[in-house]
Design an enzyme around this catalytic site. Structure first.
Site, PDB file in Angstrom:
ATOM      1  N   GLY A 165       0.875  -1.167  -0.054  1.00 36.31           N
ATOM      2  CA  GLY A 165       0.033   0.110  -0.007  1.00 36.31           C
ATOM      3  C   GLY A 165       0.719   1.120  -0.028  1.00 36.31           C
ATOM      4  O   GLY A 165       2.164   1.160   0.124  1.00 36.31           O
ATOM      5  N   ASP A 207       1.722  -8.842   2.158  1.00 39.56           N
ATOM      6  CA  ASP A 207       0.622  -7.992   1.575  1.00 39.56           C
ATOM      7  C   ASP A 207      -0.220  -9.102   0.740  1.00 39.56           C
ATOM      8  O   ASP A 207       0.156 -10.062   0.439  1.00 39.56           O
ATOM      9  CB  ASP A 207       0.795  -6.896   0.436  1.00 39.56           C
ATOM     10  N   ALA A 237       0.388  -1.946   8.903  1.00 40.89           N
ATOM     11  CA  ALA A 237      -0.021  -0.750   8.032  1.00 40.89           C
ATOM     12  C   ALA A 237      -1.108  -1.459   7.190  1.00 40.89           C
ATOM     13  O   ALA A 237      -1.837  -0.476   6.347  1.00 40.89           O
ATOM     14  CB  ALA A 237       0.671  -0.214   7.142  1.00 40.89           C
ATOM     15  N   LYS A 263      -8.944   9.628  10.456  1.00 33.39           N
ATOM     16  CA  LYS A 263     -10.479   9.612  10.375  1.00 33.39           C
ATOM     17  C   LYS A 263     -10.704   8.808  11.473  1.00 33.39           C
ATOM     18  O   LYS A 263     -11.918   8.619  11.733  1.00 33.39           O
ATOM     19  CB  LYS A 263     -10.732   8.924   9.119  1.00 33.39           C
ATOM     20  N   LYS A 270     -10.766   1.591  12.522  1.00 30.06           N
ATOM     21  CA  LYS A 270      -9.541   2.064  12.953  1.00 30.06           C
ATOM     22  C   LYS A 270      -9.555   2.464  14.439  1.00 30.06           C
ATOM     23  O   LYS A 270      -8.707   2.090  15.219  1.00 30.06           O
ATOM     24  CB  LYS A 270      -8.979   3.057  12.090  1.00 30.06           C
ATOM     25  N   ASN A 276      -4.212  12.509   5.037  1.00 28.28           N
ATOM     26  CA  ASN A 276      -4.232  11.999   3.614  1.00 28.28           C
ATOM     27  C   ASN A 276      -2.833  11.731   3.203  1.00 28.28           C
ATOM     28  O   ASN A 276      -1.980  12.834   3.716  1.00 28.28           O
ATOM     29  CB  ASN A 276      -4.909  12.890   2.591  1.00 28.28           C
ATOM     30  N   SER A 298      -1.131   9.036  -3.095  1.00 27.60           N
ATOM     31  CA  SER A 298      -1.481   7.569  -2.763  1.00 27.60           C
ATOM     32  C   SER A 298      -2.521   7.018  -3.616  1.00 27.60           C
ATOM     33  O   SER A 298      -3.403   7.809  -4.195  1.00 27.60           O
ATOM     34  CB  SER A 298      -1.786   7.377  -1.236  1.00 27.60           C
ATOM     35  N   SER A 299      -2.872   5.792  -3.618  1.00 25.60           N
ATOM     36  CA  SER A 299      -3.607   5.104  -4.433  1.00 25.60           C
ATOM     37  C   SER A 299      -4.999   5.526  -3.690  1.00 25.60           C
ATOM     38  O   SER A 299      -5.250   5.314  -2.385  1.00 25.60           O
ATOM     39  CB  SER A 299      -3.585   3.527  -4.349  1.00 25.60           C
TER      40      SER A 299
END
Length: 213
Positions: A36, A58, A112, A158, A170, A196, A200-201
């Site tokens: 990620g 991953d 992560a 968030k 989270k 943010n 990033s994707s």
């Protein structure tokens, strides 16, 4: 033109680098969600600090391929062979996780891995709970079982008074870790929050680039 750093800023960077090296150099590190945006950058920065080995985990094969290519751009084939390993696995698979930790014996875990795209998570709350909450619980339990010295949970801004499912999952994970950290003393639990991540994707920057194009 870039702004020249003051002496205090340079001193701070040097001391920060020494602190990072102290926690990484010569140690075996496991990074979950290594493919990620955050995990990939973590993997690269950790590799620069001479770990004994870094395990990039991953569940997405293409993401692992990308992080492998990134590492190939910075390091020699010998260093990669000696210090870098990719593992295709999910944090939701307890047995697989435990076998990986038992085999590689990491001393530090950077967690992560997460489902993070807000609209996707809103439409798939069950998967978000399975990955973001249960996946974290799996890693926390494995860290305690196998005496991991440091566990770093990568959370999000968030999680502050969450208004969506991603932030809520989270925040729940943060609370679980905070609760366990008061009872378990053999593992040093740490939580960090990211805002943010530019480019990033799933972030707005790639979308703007596509629209401009």
């Amino acid at each position: 033109m870039p702004t020249e750093l003051s002496e205090n800023e340079r001193r701070f960077r040097r001391s920060s680098l020494k602190l990072l090296e102290k926690n990484v150099k010569g140690k075996i590190i496991l990074v979950t969600g290594a493919g990620g945006s955050i995990g990939k950058q973590l993997t690269l920065e950790i590799m620069k600090l001479s770990p004994k080995r870094i395990i990039a985990l991953d569940n997405n094969e293409f993401s692992l391929y990308n992080v492998e290519n990134l590492i190939n751009d910075y390091f020699s084939e010998q260093i990669i062979q000696d210090k870098f390993t990719t593992v295709n696995a999910s944090v939701t698979d307890v047995r697989r996780l435990e076998s990986i930790i038992k085999h590689y014996k990491p001393s530090i875990i950077y967690h992560a891995a997460a489902l993070k795209h807000v609209p996707m998570v809103e439409n798939n709350p069950g998967e978000a709970i399975k990955v973001n909450v249960k996946g974290t619980i799996n890693l926390v339990n494995a860290s305690i079982k196998y005496n991991i010295s440091n566990f770093v949970f990568v959370s999000t801004d968030k999680a502050v008074r969450p208004t969506n499912i991603m932030g809520a999952t989270k925040r729940i994970s943060e609370q679980i870790i905070q609760n366990i950290s008061t009872k378990i003393k053999n593992v040093n639990f740490t939580i960090v929050r990211f805002g943010n991540v530019i480019d990033s994707s799933g972030s707005v920057i790639p979308k703007f680039k596509a629209q401009i194009k």
